[in-house]
Every structure is written in C-alpha cells, then in structure tokens.
Motif scaffolding. Sequence first.
Motif, PDB file in Angstrom:
ATOM      1  N   LYS A   1      -8.002 -11.932   1.727  1.00  0.00           N
ATOM      2  CA  LYS A   1      -9.106 -12.418   0.821  1.00  0.00           C
ATOM      3  C   LYS A   1      -9.599 -13.602   0.802  1.00  0.00           C
ATOM      4  CE  LYS A   1      -6.267 -12.905  -3.176  1.00  0.00           C
ATOM      5  NZ  LYS A   1      -5.469 -12.523  -4.452  1.00  0.00           N
TER       6      LYS A   1
ATOM      7  N   ASN B   1       3.930 -10.041  -5.011  1.00  0.00           N
ATOM      8  CA  ASN B   1       3.029 -11.237  -4.370  1.00  0.00           C
ATOM      9  C   ASN B   1       3.824 -12.191  -3.662  1.00  0.00           C
ATOM     10  OD1 ASN B   1       4.075 -12.266  -6.561  1.00  0.00           O
ATOM     11  ND2 ASN B   1       2.195 -12.823  -7.458  1.00  0.00           N
ATOM     12  N   SER B   2       3.524 -13.261  -3.228  1.00  0.00           N
ATOM     13  CA  SER B   2       4.399 -14.287  -2.686  1.00  0.00           C
ATOM     14  C   SER B   2       5.458 -14.737  -3.481  1.00  0.00           C
ATOM     15  CB  SER B   2       3.426 -15.497  -2.120  1.00  0.00           C
ATOM     16  OG  SER B   2       2.644 -15.087  -1.029  1.00  0.00           O
TER      17      SER B   2
ATOM     18  N   LEU C   1      -8.334  -4.630  -2.370  1.00  0.00           N
ATOM     19  CA  LEU C   1      -7.521  -5.042  -3.481  1.00  0.00           C
ATOM     20  C   LEU C   1      -8.257  -4.919  -4.991  1.00  0.00           C
ATOM     21  CD1 LEU C   1      -6.009  -8.346  -2.079  1.00  0.00           C
ATOM     22  CD2 LEU C   1      -4.670  -6.441  -2.838  1.00  0.00           C
TER      23      LEU C   1
ATOM     24  N   TYR D   1      -3.994 -23.144  -3.340  1.00  0.00           N
ATOM     25  CA  TYR D   1      -4.910 -21.968  -3.153  1.00  0.00           C
ATOM     26  C   TYR D   1      -6.169 -22.666  -3.424  1.00  0.00           C
ATOM     27  CZ  TYR D   1      -0.905 -18.425  -5.008  1.00  0.00           C
ATOM     28  OH  TYR D   1       0.000 -17.860  -4.953  1.00  0.00           O
TER      29      TYR D   1
ATOM     30  N   HIS E   1       0.682  -5.880 -10.575  1.00  0.00           N
ATOM     31  CA  HIS E   1       0.508  -7.260  -9.975  1.00  0.00           C
ATOM     32  C   HIS E   1       1.314  -8.056 -11.251  1.00  0.00           C
ATOM     33  CE1 HIS E   1      -0.944 -10.782  -7.768  1.00  0.00           C
ATOM     34  NE2 HIS E   1      -1.671 -11.153  -8.833  1.00  0.00           N
TER      35      HIS E   1
ATOM     36  N   TYR F   1      -8.100 -17.252   2.644  1.00  0.00           N
ATOM     37  CA  TYR F   1      -8.055 -18.303   1.829  1.00  0.00           C
ATOM     38  C   TYR F   1      -8.687 -19.391   2.371  1.00  0.00           C
ATOM     39  CZ  TYR F   1      -4.229 -15.683  -0.837  1.00  0.00           C
ATOM     40  OH  TYR F   1      -3.455 -14.569  -1.366  1.00  0.00           O
TER      41      TYR F   1
ATOM     42  N   LYS G   1      -3.378   1.344  -9.707  1.00  0.00           N
ATOM     43  CA  LYS G   1      -3.129   0.115 -10.477  1.00  0.00           C
ATOM     44  C   LYS G   1      -2.693   0.610 -11.866  1.00  0.00           C
ATOM     45  CE  LYS G   1      -3.719  -4.593 -10.288  1.00  0.00           C
ATOM     46  NZ  LYS G   1      -4.654  -5.855  -9.949  1.00  0.00           N
TER      47      LYS G   1
ATOM     48  N   ARG H   1       2.844  -7.650  -1.031  1.00  0.00           N
ATOM     49  CA  ARG H   1       1.334  -8.345  -0.676  1.00  0.00           C
ATOM     50  C   ARG H   1       1.542  -9.814  -0.556  1.00  0.00           C
ATOM     51  NH1 ARG H   1       0.818  -5.079  -5.271  1.00  0.00           N
ATOM     52  NH2 ARG H   1       0.254  -6.863  -6.325  1.00  0.00           N
ATOM     53  N   VAL H   2       1.489 -10.355   0.440  1.00  0.00           N
ATOM     54  CA  VAL H   2       1.737 -11.777   0.422  1.00  0.00           C
ATOM     55  C   VAL H   2       0.408 -12.498   1.128  1.00  0.00           C
ATOM     56  CG1 VAL H   2       3.298 -13.477   1.810  1.00  0.00           C
ATOM     57  CG2 VAL H   2       4.340 -11.422   1.025  1.00  0.00           C
ATOM     58  N   GLY H   3       0.125 -13.548   0.346  1.00  0.00           N
ATOM     59  CA  GLY H   3      -1.008 -14.285   0.674  1.00  0.00           C
ATOM     60  C   GLY H   3      -0.516 -15.706   1.111  1.00  0.00           C
ATOM     61  N   ILE H   4      -0.242 -16.572  -0.159  1.00  0.00           N
ATOM     62  CA  ILE H   4      -0.057 -18.132  -0.127  1.00  0.00           C
ATOM     63  C   ILE H   4       1.050 -18.451   1.133  1.00  0.00           C
ATOM     64  CG2 ILE H   4       1.237 -18.367  -1.958  1.00  0.00           C
ATOM     65  CD1 ILE H   4      -1.521 -20.543  -1.132  1.00  0.00           C
TER      66      ILE H   4
ATOM     67  N   MET I   1       0.737   0.649  -8.017  1.00  0.00           N
ATOM     68  CA  MET I   1       0.494  -0.801  -7.775  1.00  0.00           C
ATOM     69  C   MET I   1       0.646  -1.515  -9.013  1.00  0.00           C
ATOM     70  SD  MET I   1      -2.826  -2.673  -6.103  1.00  0.00           S
ATOM     71  CE  MET I   1      -3.143  -4.438  -6.000  1.00  0.00           C
TER      72      MET I   1
ATOM     73  N   VAL J   1      -2.652 -10.740   3.038  1.00  0.00           N
ATOM     74  CA  VAL J   1      -3.627 -10.721   2.214  1.00  0.00           C
ATOM     75  C   VAL J   1      -4.579 -11.902   2.726  1.00  0.00           C
ATOM     76  CG1 VAL J   1      -4.406 -11.381  -0.134  1.00  0.00           C
ATOM     77  CG2 VAL J   1      -2.142 -10.142   0.210  1.00  0.00           C
TER      78      VAL J   1
HETATM   79  C1  LIG Z   1      -4.260 -12.225  -4.032  1.00  0.00           C
HETATM   80  C2  LIG Z   1      -3.567 -11.344  -4.208  1.00  0.00           C
HETATM   81  C3  LIG Z   1      -2.105 -11.288  -3.711  1.00  0.00           C
HETATM   82  C4  LIG Z   1      -1.406 -12.312  -3.250  1.00  0.00           C
HETATM   83  O1  LIG Z   1      -1.016 -13.153  -3.757  1.00  0.00           O
HETATM   84  P1  LIG Z   1      -0.185 -14.370  -3.376  1.00  0.00           P
HETATM   85  O2  LIG Z   1       0.132 -15.436  -4.589  1.00  0.00           O
HETATM   86  O3  LIG Z   1      -1.171 -15.449  -2.539  1.00  0.00           O
HETATM   87  O4  LIG Z   1       1.050 -14.068  -2.600  1.00  0.00           O
HETATM   88  C5  LIG Z   1      -1.353 -10.018  -4.013  1.00  0.00           C
HETATM   89  N1  LIG Z   1      -1.732  -9.040  -4.793  1.00  0.00           N
HETATM   90  C6  LIG Z   1      -2.988  -9.287  -5.374  1.00  0.00           C
HETATM   91  C7  LIG Z   1      -3.458  -7.958  -6.370  1.00  0.00           C
HETATM   92  C8  LIG Z   1      -3.991 -10.112  -5.026  1.00  0.00           C
HETATM   93  O5  LIG Z   1      -5.365 -10.262  -5.548  1.00  0.00           O
END
Ligand SMILES: *Cc1c(COP(=O)(O)O)cnc(C)c1O
Length: 356
Positions: free
Chosen positions: A35, A190-191, A78, A340, A158, A39, A122, A206-209, A156, A33
Amino acid sequence: MSRPIIATINQKSLKHNLSIVRSLVPKSKIWSVIKANAYGHGINNIWSLSDTDGFALLSIEEAIILREHGWDKPILLLEGFFHLKDLYLIDRYHLTTVIHSQWQIKALENVLLLNPINIYLKVNSGMNRLGFNQKLFHTIRKKLISLNNVHETTLMMHCGDADNQNTIIQSFRLTQRLITGLNCPCSISNSACVLWHPEVNHDWVRVGILLYGASPSGNWLDIANINLKPVMTLSSKIIGIQHLKKGDSIGYGYNYQAKKSQRIGVVACGYADGYPRHAPTGTPVLVDDKITQLVGVVSMDMITVDLTDCPKATIGSNVELWGNTIKIDQVAQVSGTIGYELMCSLASRVPVNIIC
Ligand SMILES: *Cc1c(COP(=O)(O)O)cnc(C)c1O
C-alpha cells in the motif's frame, strides 16, 4: 546536471528481505503489503517480490496495474471496497476483499457476479477502527458462506498494540475461540507479530515494513540481529561550505550558534524532499564515509551539517541521509516519527534510481 539529491531503491534488498521473512514464517503464506505506493518505494519497483504468495494494498487501480503486469496470484484489498460497483472489478480481476461493514454484505447479496469471490471477514479485536464486533462473527460468517457470490471466507484481525504481550494473548485467545470447530483460515500477523508473536501467524501473515528493511517498533536495534537490508537510500551532495566563528548562527531562527570556529556543509536536501523538518541538531548524517550530524533547522531545500570531523569534505562530497549506514529508523526516532512515515513521505521531486 540536475540537483544532486536521489533516492535509490535496491530491489535485491527487497527480495533478500522477503527471504528473511519467509524463513521466519515457514508455515504461513505471505501477503507482501505494498500500500501507499509500496511504502514510498514505487508500486512499479516491487517485482523482485514475486516469490510472495500475494500482494496486499488499498486501491483497486493499483491492483489492476498488478494484473495488467501479469500477476495472477492473490491480491488483497486491505480496506475492502468503497462502492457497490467496485464489486464488478473485484470479480473481473479476481481480487480478494476485506468485508468490515453491513452495507458491504448487502452489496454482496445484491450484485450478480460471474465468479464467487474470496473475502476477508474483518473482526474488531480492540483497535476500534474497521471490523465487526466479535460477537457477530459466527452469524456473519454463516450468512456470507450462504451467498452464491462468496467463495472462501478468511477471518482477519489486526493487532494495534503488538508491543503489548497482553493484547496479543487476548487476540490469540479470541481467534482460538472464534475458529474452534470451524474450517476457517485466519490472518492476524503484521510485521511486529511475525517478529515477536509467531503464535498468531496462522495461515497468512501480512508483512509491510520488514520488507523495506525497517523496524515495526520504530527502533532499529530491535531488528538489528535479523539481517534485513534497507531498501531505500536517500542521498545527496554538499553544495556549499561555510566557515563559522564562535557565536555565528545558521539557518532560520538562528537557533544554532557555533561554540567554536566550525566548518559547515550545506546539503541539497530539505523537508520538501521528504526529510523530516523536526530532525534536531545532532541527527546523524553520513558525509563521505564519516558519520557527522545535522546542525540548525531543516529548511525546505537544504540542511546544514557539521564538518569539523570531516576535513576532506568539500563541495561535491557524497551525503547519505538514510540508507545502509544511517538507518531510517534512527532519523525517524530523533524526529519524533517512525520509519514508515519517512518512507511514505519521499517527495515526488526526488529522482529515483533503481538497483536491480
Ligand atoms: C499496513 C498493514 C499491514 C502491514 O503492517 P506492517 O507493520 O508494515 O507489517 C498489515 N495489515 C494491515 C491491515 C495493514 O493495513
């Protein structure tokens, strides 16, 4: 010479963190991720992540930047598309889009695309932001599958409360119920789920942080044992020294008073650089190789730090605000926010140095 503040982005650490995530989810594909300008790390600084299976972000403009750079693997939008005409770009650039509202389905029905597109359907799993009611899932999925413009449909969801075991169990059961008997790929994690609820990892995570080396819980200790490396370091230098006598004050509001005579370093870093204005006295700061602390309030362009235990520190001494030693989560936590937000708030006036 320019003002000494600098943000260092370590692309090797980014790559390293992806390999750690990969080892945590050996059976799933990974959306990295990126976006919010990755980050705050810079959308152009993510190429060390090219072992990822796909990139996920919000804006079509940024997706096009990736394509023009030669990225030909999947890209996920997303929040989906915002205007009907976005569908032509989604088609042209082979983007995967989230579908969360009825008008988007109508739009998909009514446009003429060159190639069928992949979509993420979603479902609202309780957070009540984007997504269809779970009761509509089967009807909508059937409808989407029947459209010529649609290629593959993925479920999907969340998780808005991945710290809560009950919420996760509910999401898990809901997913199982929805996809039983269907050949439907899923993306839930997610993370936080990747770390603490691998049972919902499914086909794509879906991995961001985690990629940026901070904790989804906001508490650094929660990820201390998995060997992630901070990607962003914010550093600066001492540009002034003050000698306080007992009772002297510092900064706006004079809200810090010296209890004894005290040496103070003035650091070129303030809230206009992205340092949190709510960081209190006591927030850890590294001066040369010594951990000391912030004293007094954060100003727009400066902070003041205690040099009592840093006798050698002087004008020009190096200061780390966050990075390898002072974790961004630590600074965030005492300031009432999360890593974040600090990453995303790095100001554009801070020059960036890339380590590749
Ligand atoms: C930002 C986002 C993520 C990533 O989240 P993290 O906590 O950073 O891993 C995953 N899914 C969706 C839909 C997001 O908007």
